[in-house]
Write an enzyme that holds these catalytic residues in place. Structure first.
Site, short mmCIF file in Angstrom:
data_model
loop_
_atom_site.label_atom_id
_atom_site.label_comp_id
_atom_site.label_asym_id
_atom_site.label_seq_id
_atom_site.Cartn_x
_atom_site.Cartn_y
_atom_site.Cartn_z
N MET A 152 -73.40 -14.20 88.59
CA MET A 152 -72.92 -13.67 89.81
C MET A 152 -72.29 -13.12 90.78
O MET A 152 -71.09 -13.69 90.81
CB MET A 152 -74.04 -13.48 91.32
N CYS A 159 -77.33 -7.09 83.07
CA CYS A 159 -76.61 -6.66 84.32
C CYS A 159 -77.17 -4.92 84.67
O CYS A 159 -77.34 -3.93 83.28
CB CYS A 159 -75.25 -6.39 84.18
N LYS A 183 -77.34 -13.37 77.38
CA LYS A 183 -78.73 -12.98 78.52
C LYS A 183 -78.81 -12.02 78.64
O LYS A 183 -78.20 -10.99 78.39
CB LYS A 183 -78.63 -13.93 79.77
N ASN A 237 -85.92 -16.92 83.40
CA ASN A 237 -85.26 -16.22 84.30
C ASN A 237 -85.93 -14.96 85.77
O ASN A 237 -86.60 -13.94 84.79
CB ASN A 237 -83.85 -15.33 84.63
N GLY A 238 -86.23 -16.01 87.15
CA GLY A 238 -86.21 -14.46 87.80
C GLY A 238 -87.18 -14.92 88.39
O GLY A 238 -87.71 -15.96 88.44
N HIS A 248 -83.74 -12.06 82.04
CA HIS A 248 -84.53 -12.34 82.96
C HIS A 248 -86.09 -10.90 82.79
O HIS A 248 -85.72 -10.08 82.31
CB HIS A 248 -83.57 -11.03 84.01
N GLN A 283 -69.44 -15.99 80.72
CA GLN A 283 -70.04 -15.18 80.50
C GLN A 283 -69.37 -13.83 80.29
O GLN A 283 -68.21 -13.62 81.70
CB GLN A 283 -71.59 -14.62 82.06
N GLY A 324 -80.76 -17.01 89.92
CA GLY A 324 -79.94 -16.89 90.21
C GLY A 324 -80.22 -16.75 92.13
O GLY A 324 -79.37 -17.88 92.87
#
Length: 386
Positions: free
Chosen positions: A27, A111, A151, A213-214, A181, A80, A237
């Site tokens: 992040m 992103c 990712k 993820n999420g 995600h 990353q 996250g």
């Protein structure tokens, strides 16, 4: 559809074995060395750096070289990378590997931020299939024995999904794991993550771990995701914003049983965690004023739901020294108990669905045309340091 109950087993990403199948999501402006160290003090897992721009790394931008540094206590070390040019991404991976900057490298294709997608990067890039393939293949080859992961998001929007094809390409390129995600770029962080997409990816990618993820706000959410989707691990996250001890909860729920005892998140406990975070930021920046300025954005997250008045919150959000922070924390009712539901749930800004910012004509073809090539060249001029 059958489901698989996630066992309390370690997660293996190449040669790396994690006691708990948990990854801290990168992040921007959050997952610096200070925050990673703090999360690690509470739990187990893989703690990934902020997103690093490959061009900036190759050109050895001073800010970037600082961001890739790890504290001696950090192991395994994870970085990353974000990039859109295969040669530059390959060169950045070689620097990390040859100079021993990390034990794991992740590539960002998730992103959704406009300044990234409008240049063809992040969640926009897998739409260009062969470009995505070349980047991942060259990066994986350059990584050698250092595990490389990817990712990504479901795609650009519901009409331009890319995740299943991208997952197959990444698996074929030799990545050590793929993470999804479960939202599109157009959804940003709004609504509910589509965990069924994680199930589909797990059914598609079978030779390497698939991470979900999420919408993981608690250890129970993580367990439920693994049970419902069959994924091999979770990426967390926004759920840990102001709650670094979530990684302890996750280790107890999903790990090997060696995790620390549950915390009693009284206001005193939270205040101590906030103070420790500020102290680590001061150490990271080697500047007390800058460290105390950086902790300001965390105030609302840490004290969500707790009896901390608006005036005191405002003062904490303008403090410029550790002594000033100590004095302000001393005004709290440190014995106030954990407030329950008021401190739970979503953290951070969800935003609203929006049309993704993309280079002109980006969706017209899965191939790279002249306009797209120009956009990618401009993107690689970004040396802002991640």
């Amino acid at each position: 559809m059958s489901t698989t109950v996630a066992p309390p087993a370690p997660l293996r990403i190449g040669p790396i074995t994690l006691d708990a199948p948990v990854v801290l999501a990168p992040m921007a402006g959050i997952t610096n060395t200070a925050f990673r160290r703090l999360c690690r003090e509470y739990g187990a897992g893989l703690y990934v750096s902020e997103m690093i721009t490959t061009r900036a790394l190759v050109e050895r931008n001073a800010t970037t070289m600082r961001l890739i540094r790890h504290h001696e206590s950090e192991t395994p070390r994870s970085i990353q990378l974000y990039g859109v040019d295969p040669a530059t991404v390959e060169a950045a991976v070689r620097i990390i590997v040859d100079e021993d900057h990390a034990d794991h490298v992740d590539l960002n294709f998730g992103c959704p931020v406009p300044k990234v997608t409008r240049k063809g990067g992040g969640a926009a890039l897998p739409w260009k299939t062969e470009l995505f393939r070349e980047i991942v293949e060259r990066a994986a080859a350059a990584a050698g024995s250092v595990p490389l992961t990817v990712k990504m998001r479901k795609g650009i929007d519901s009409d331009h999904l890319t995740y299943l094809e991208a997952g197959r390409i990444a698996e074929g390129a030799g990545v050590a794991a793929v993470a999804l995600h479960a939202r599109t770029a157009s959804e940003f962080y709004s609504g509910n993550a589509d965990w069924s997409a994680i199930t589909k990816l797990k059914e598609t990618v079978t030779s390497v771990p698939v991470l979900g993820n999420g919408d993981i706000w608690s250890a129970e959410d993580a367990r439920r995701m693994m049970t419902e989707t069959g994924c091999d691990g979770v990426v967390v996250g926004r759920g840990c914003l102001g709650r670094p001890w979530l990684f302890g909860d996750l280790a107890r729920e999903l790990g090997s049983g060696d995790a620390a005892d549950p915390v009693d998140a009284t206001l005193g406990f939270v205040a101590a965690a906030f103070r420790r975070h500020a102290e680590l930021l001061v150490e990271f920046f080697e500047d007390e004023d800058r460290g105390c300025r950086d902790i300001r954005k965390h105030v609302a997250w840490y004290f969500k739901g707790y009896p901390v008045g608006g005036d005191l919150r405002a003062k904490l959000a303008t403090a410029s020294s550790l002594t000033e922070i100590d004095d302000l924390l001393g005004e709290l009712d440190l014995g106030a108990p954990y407030p329950g539901a008021a401190a739970e749930g979503q953290r951070g800004r969800a935003g609203t669905p929006k049309r993704p910012a993309l280079p002109d004509g980006w969706l017209d073809s899965r191939e790279i045309g002249h306009a797209a090539s120009t956009a990618l060249a401009d993107a690689e001029l970004d040396t802002s340091g991640g």
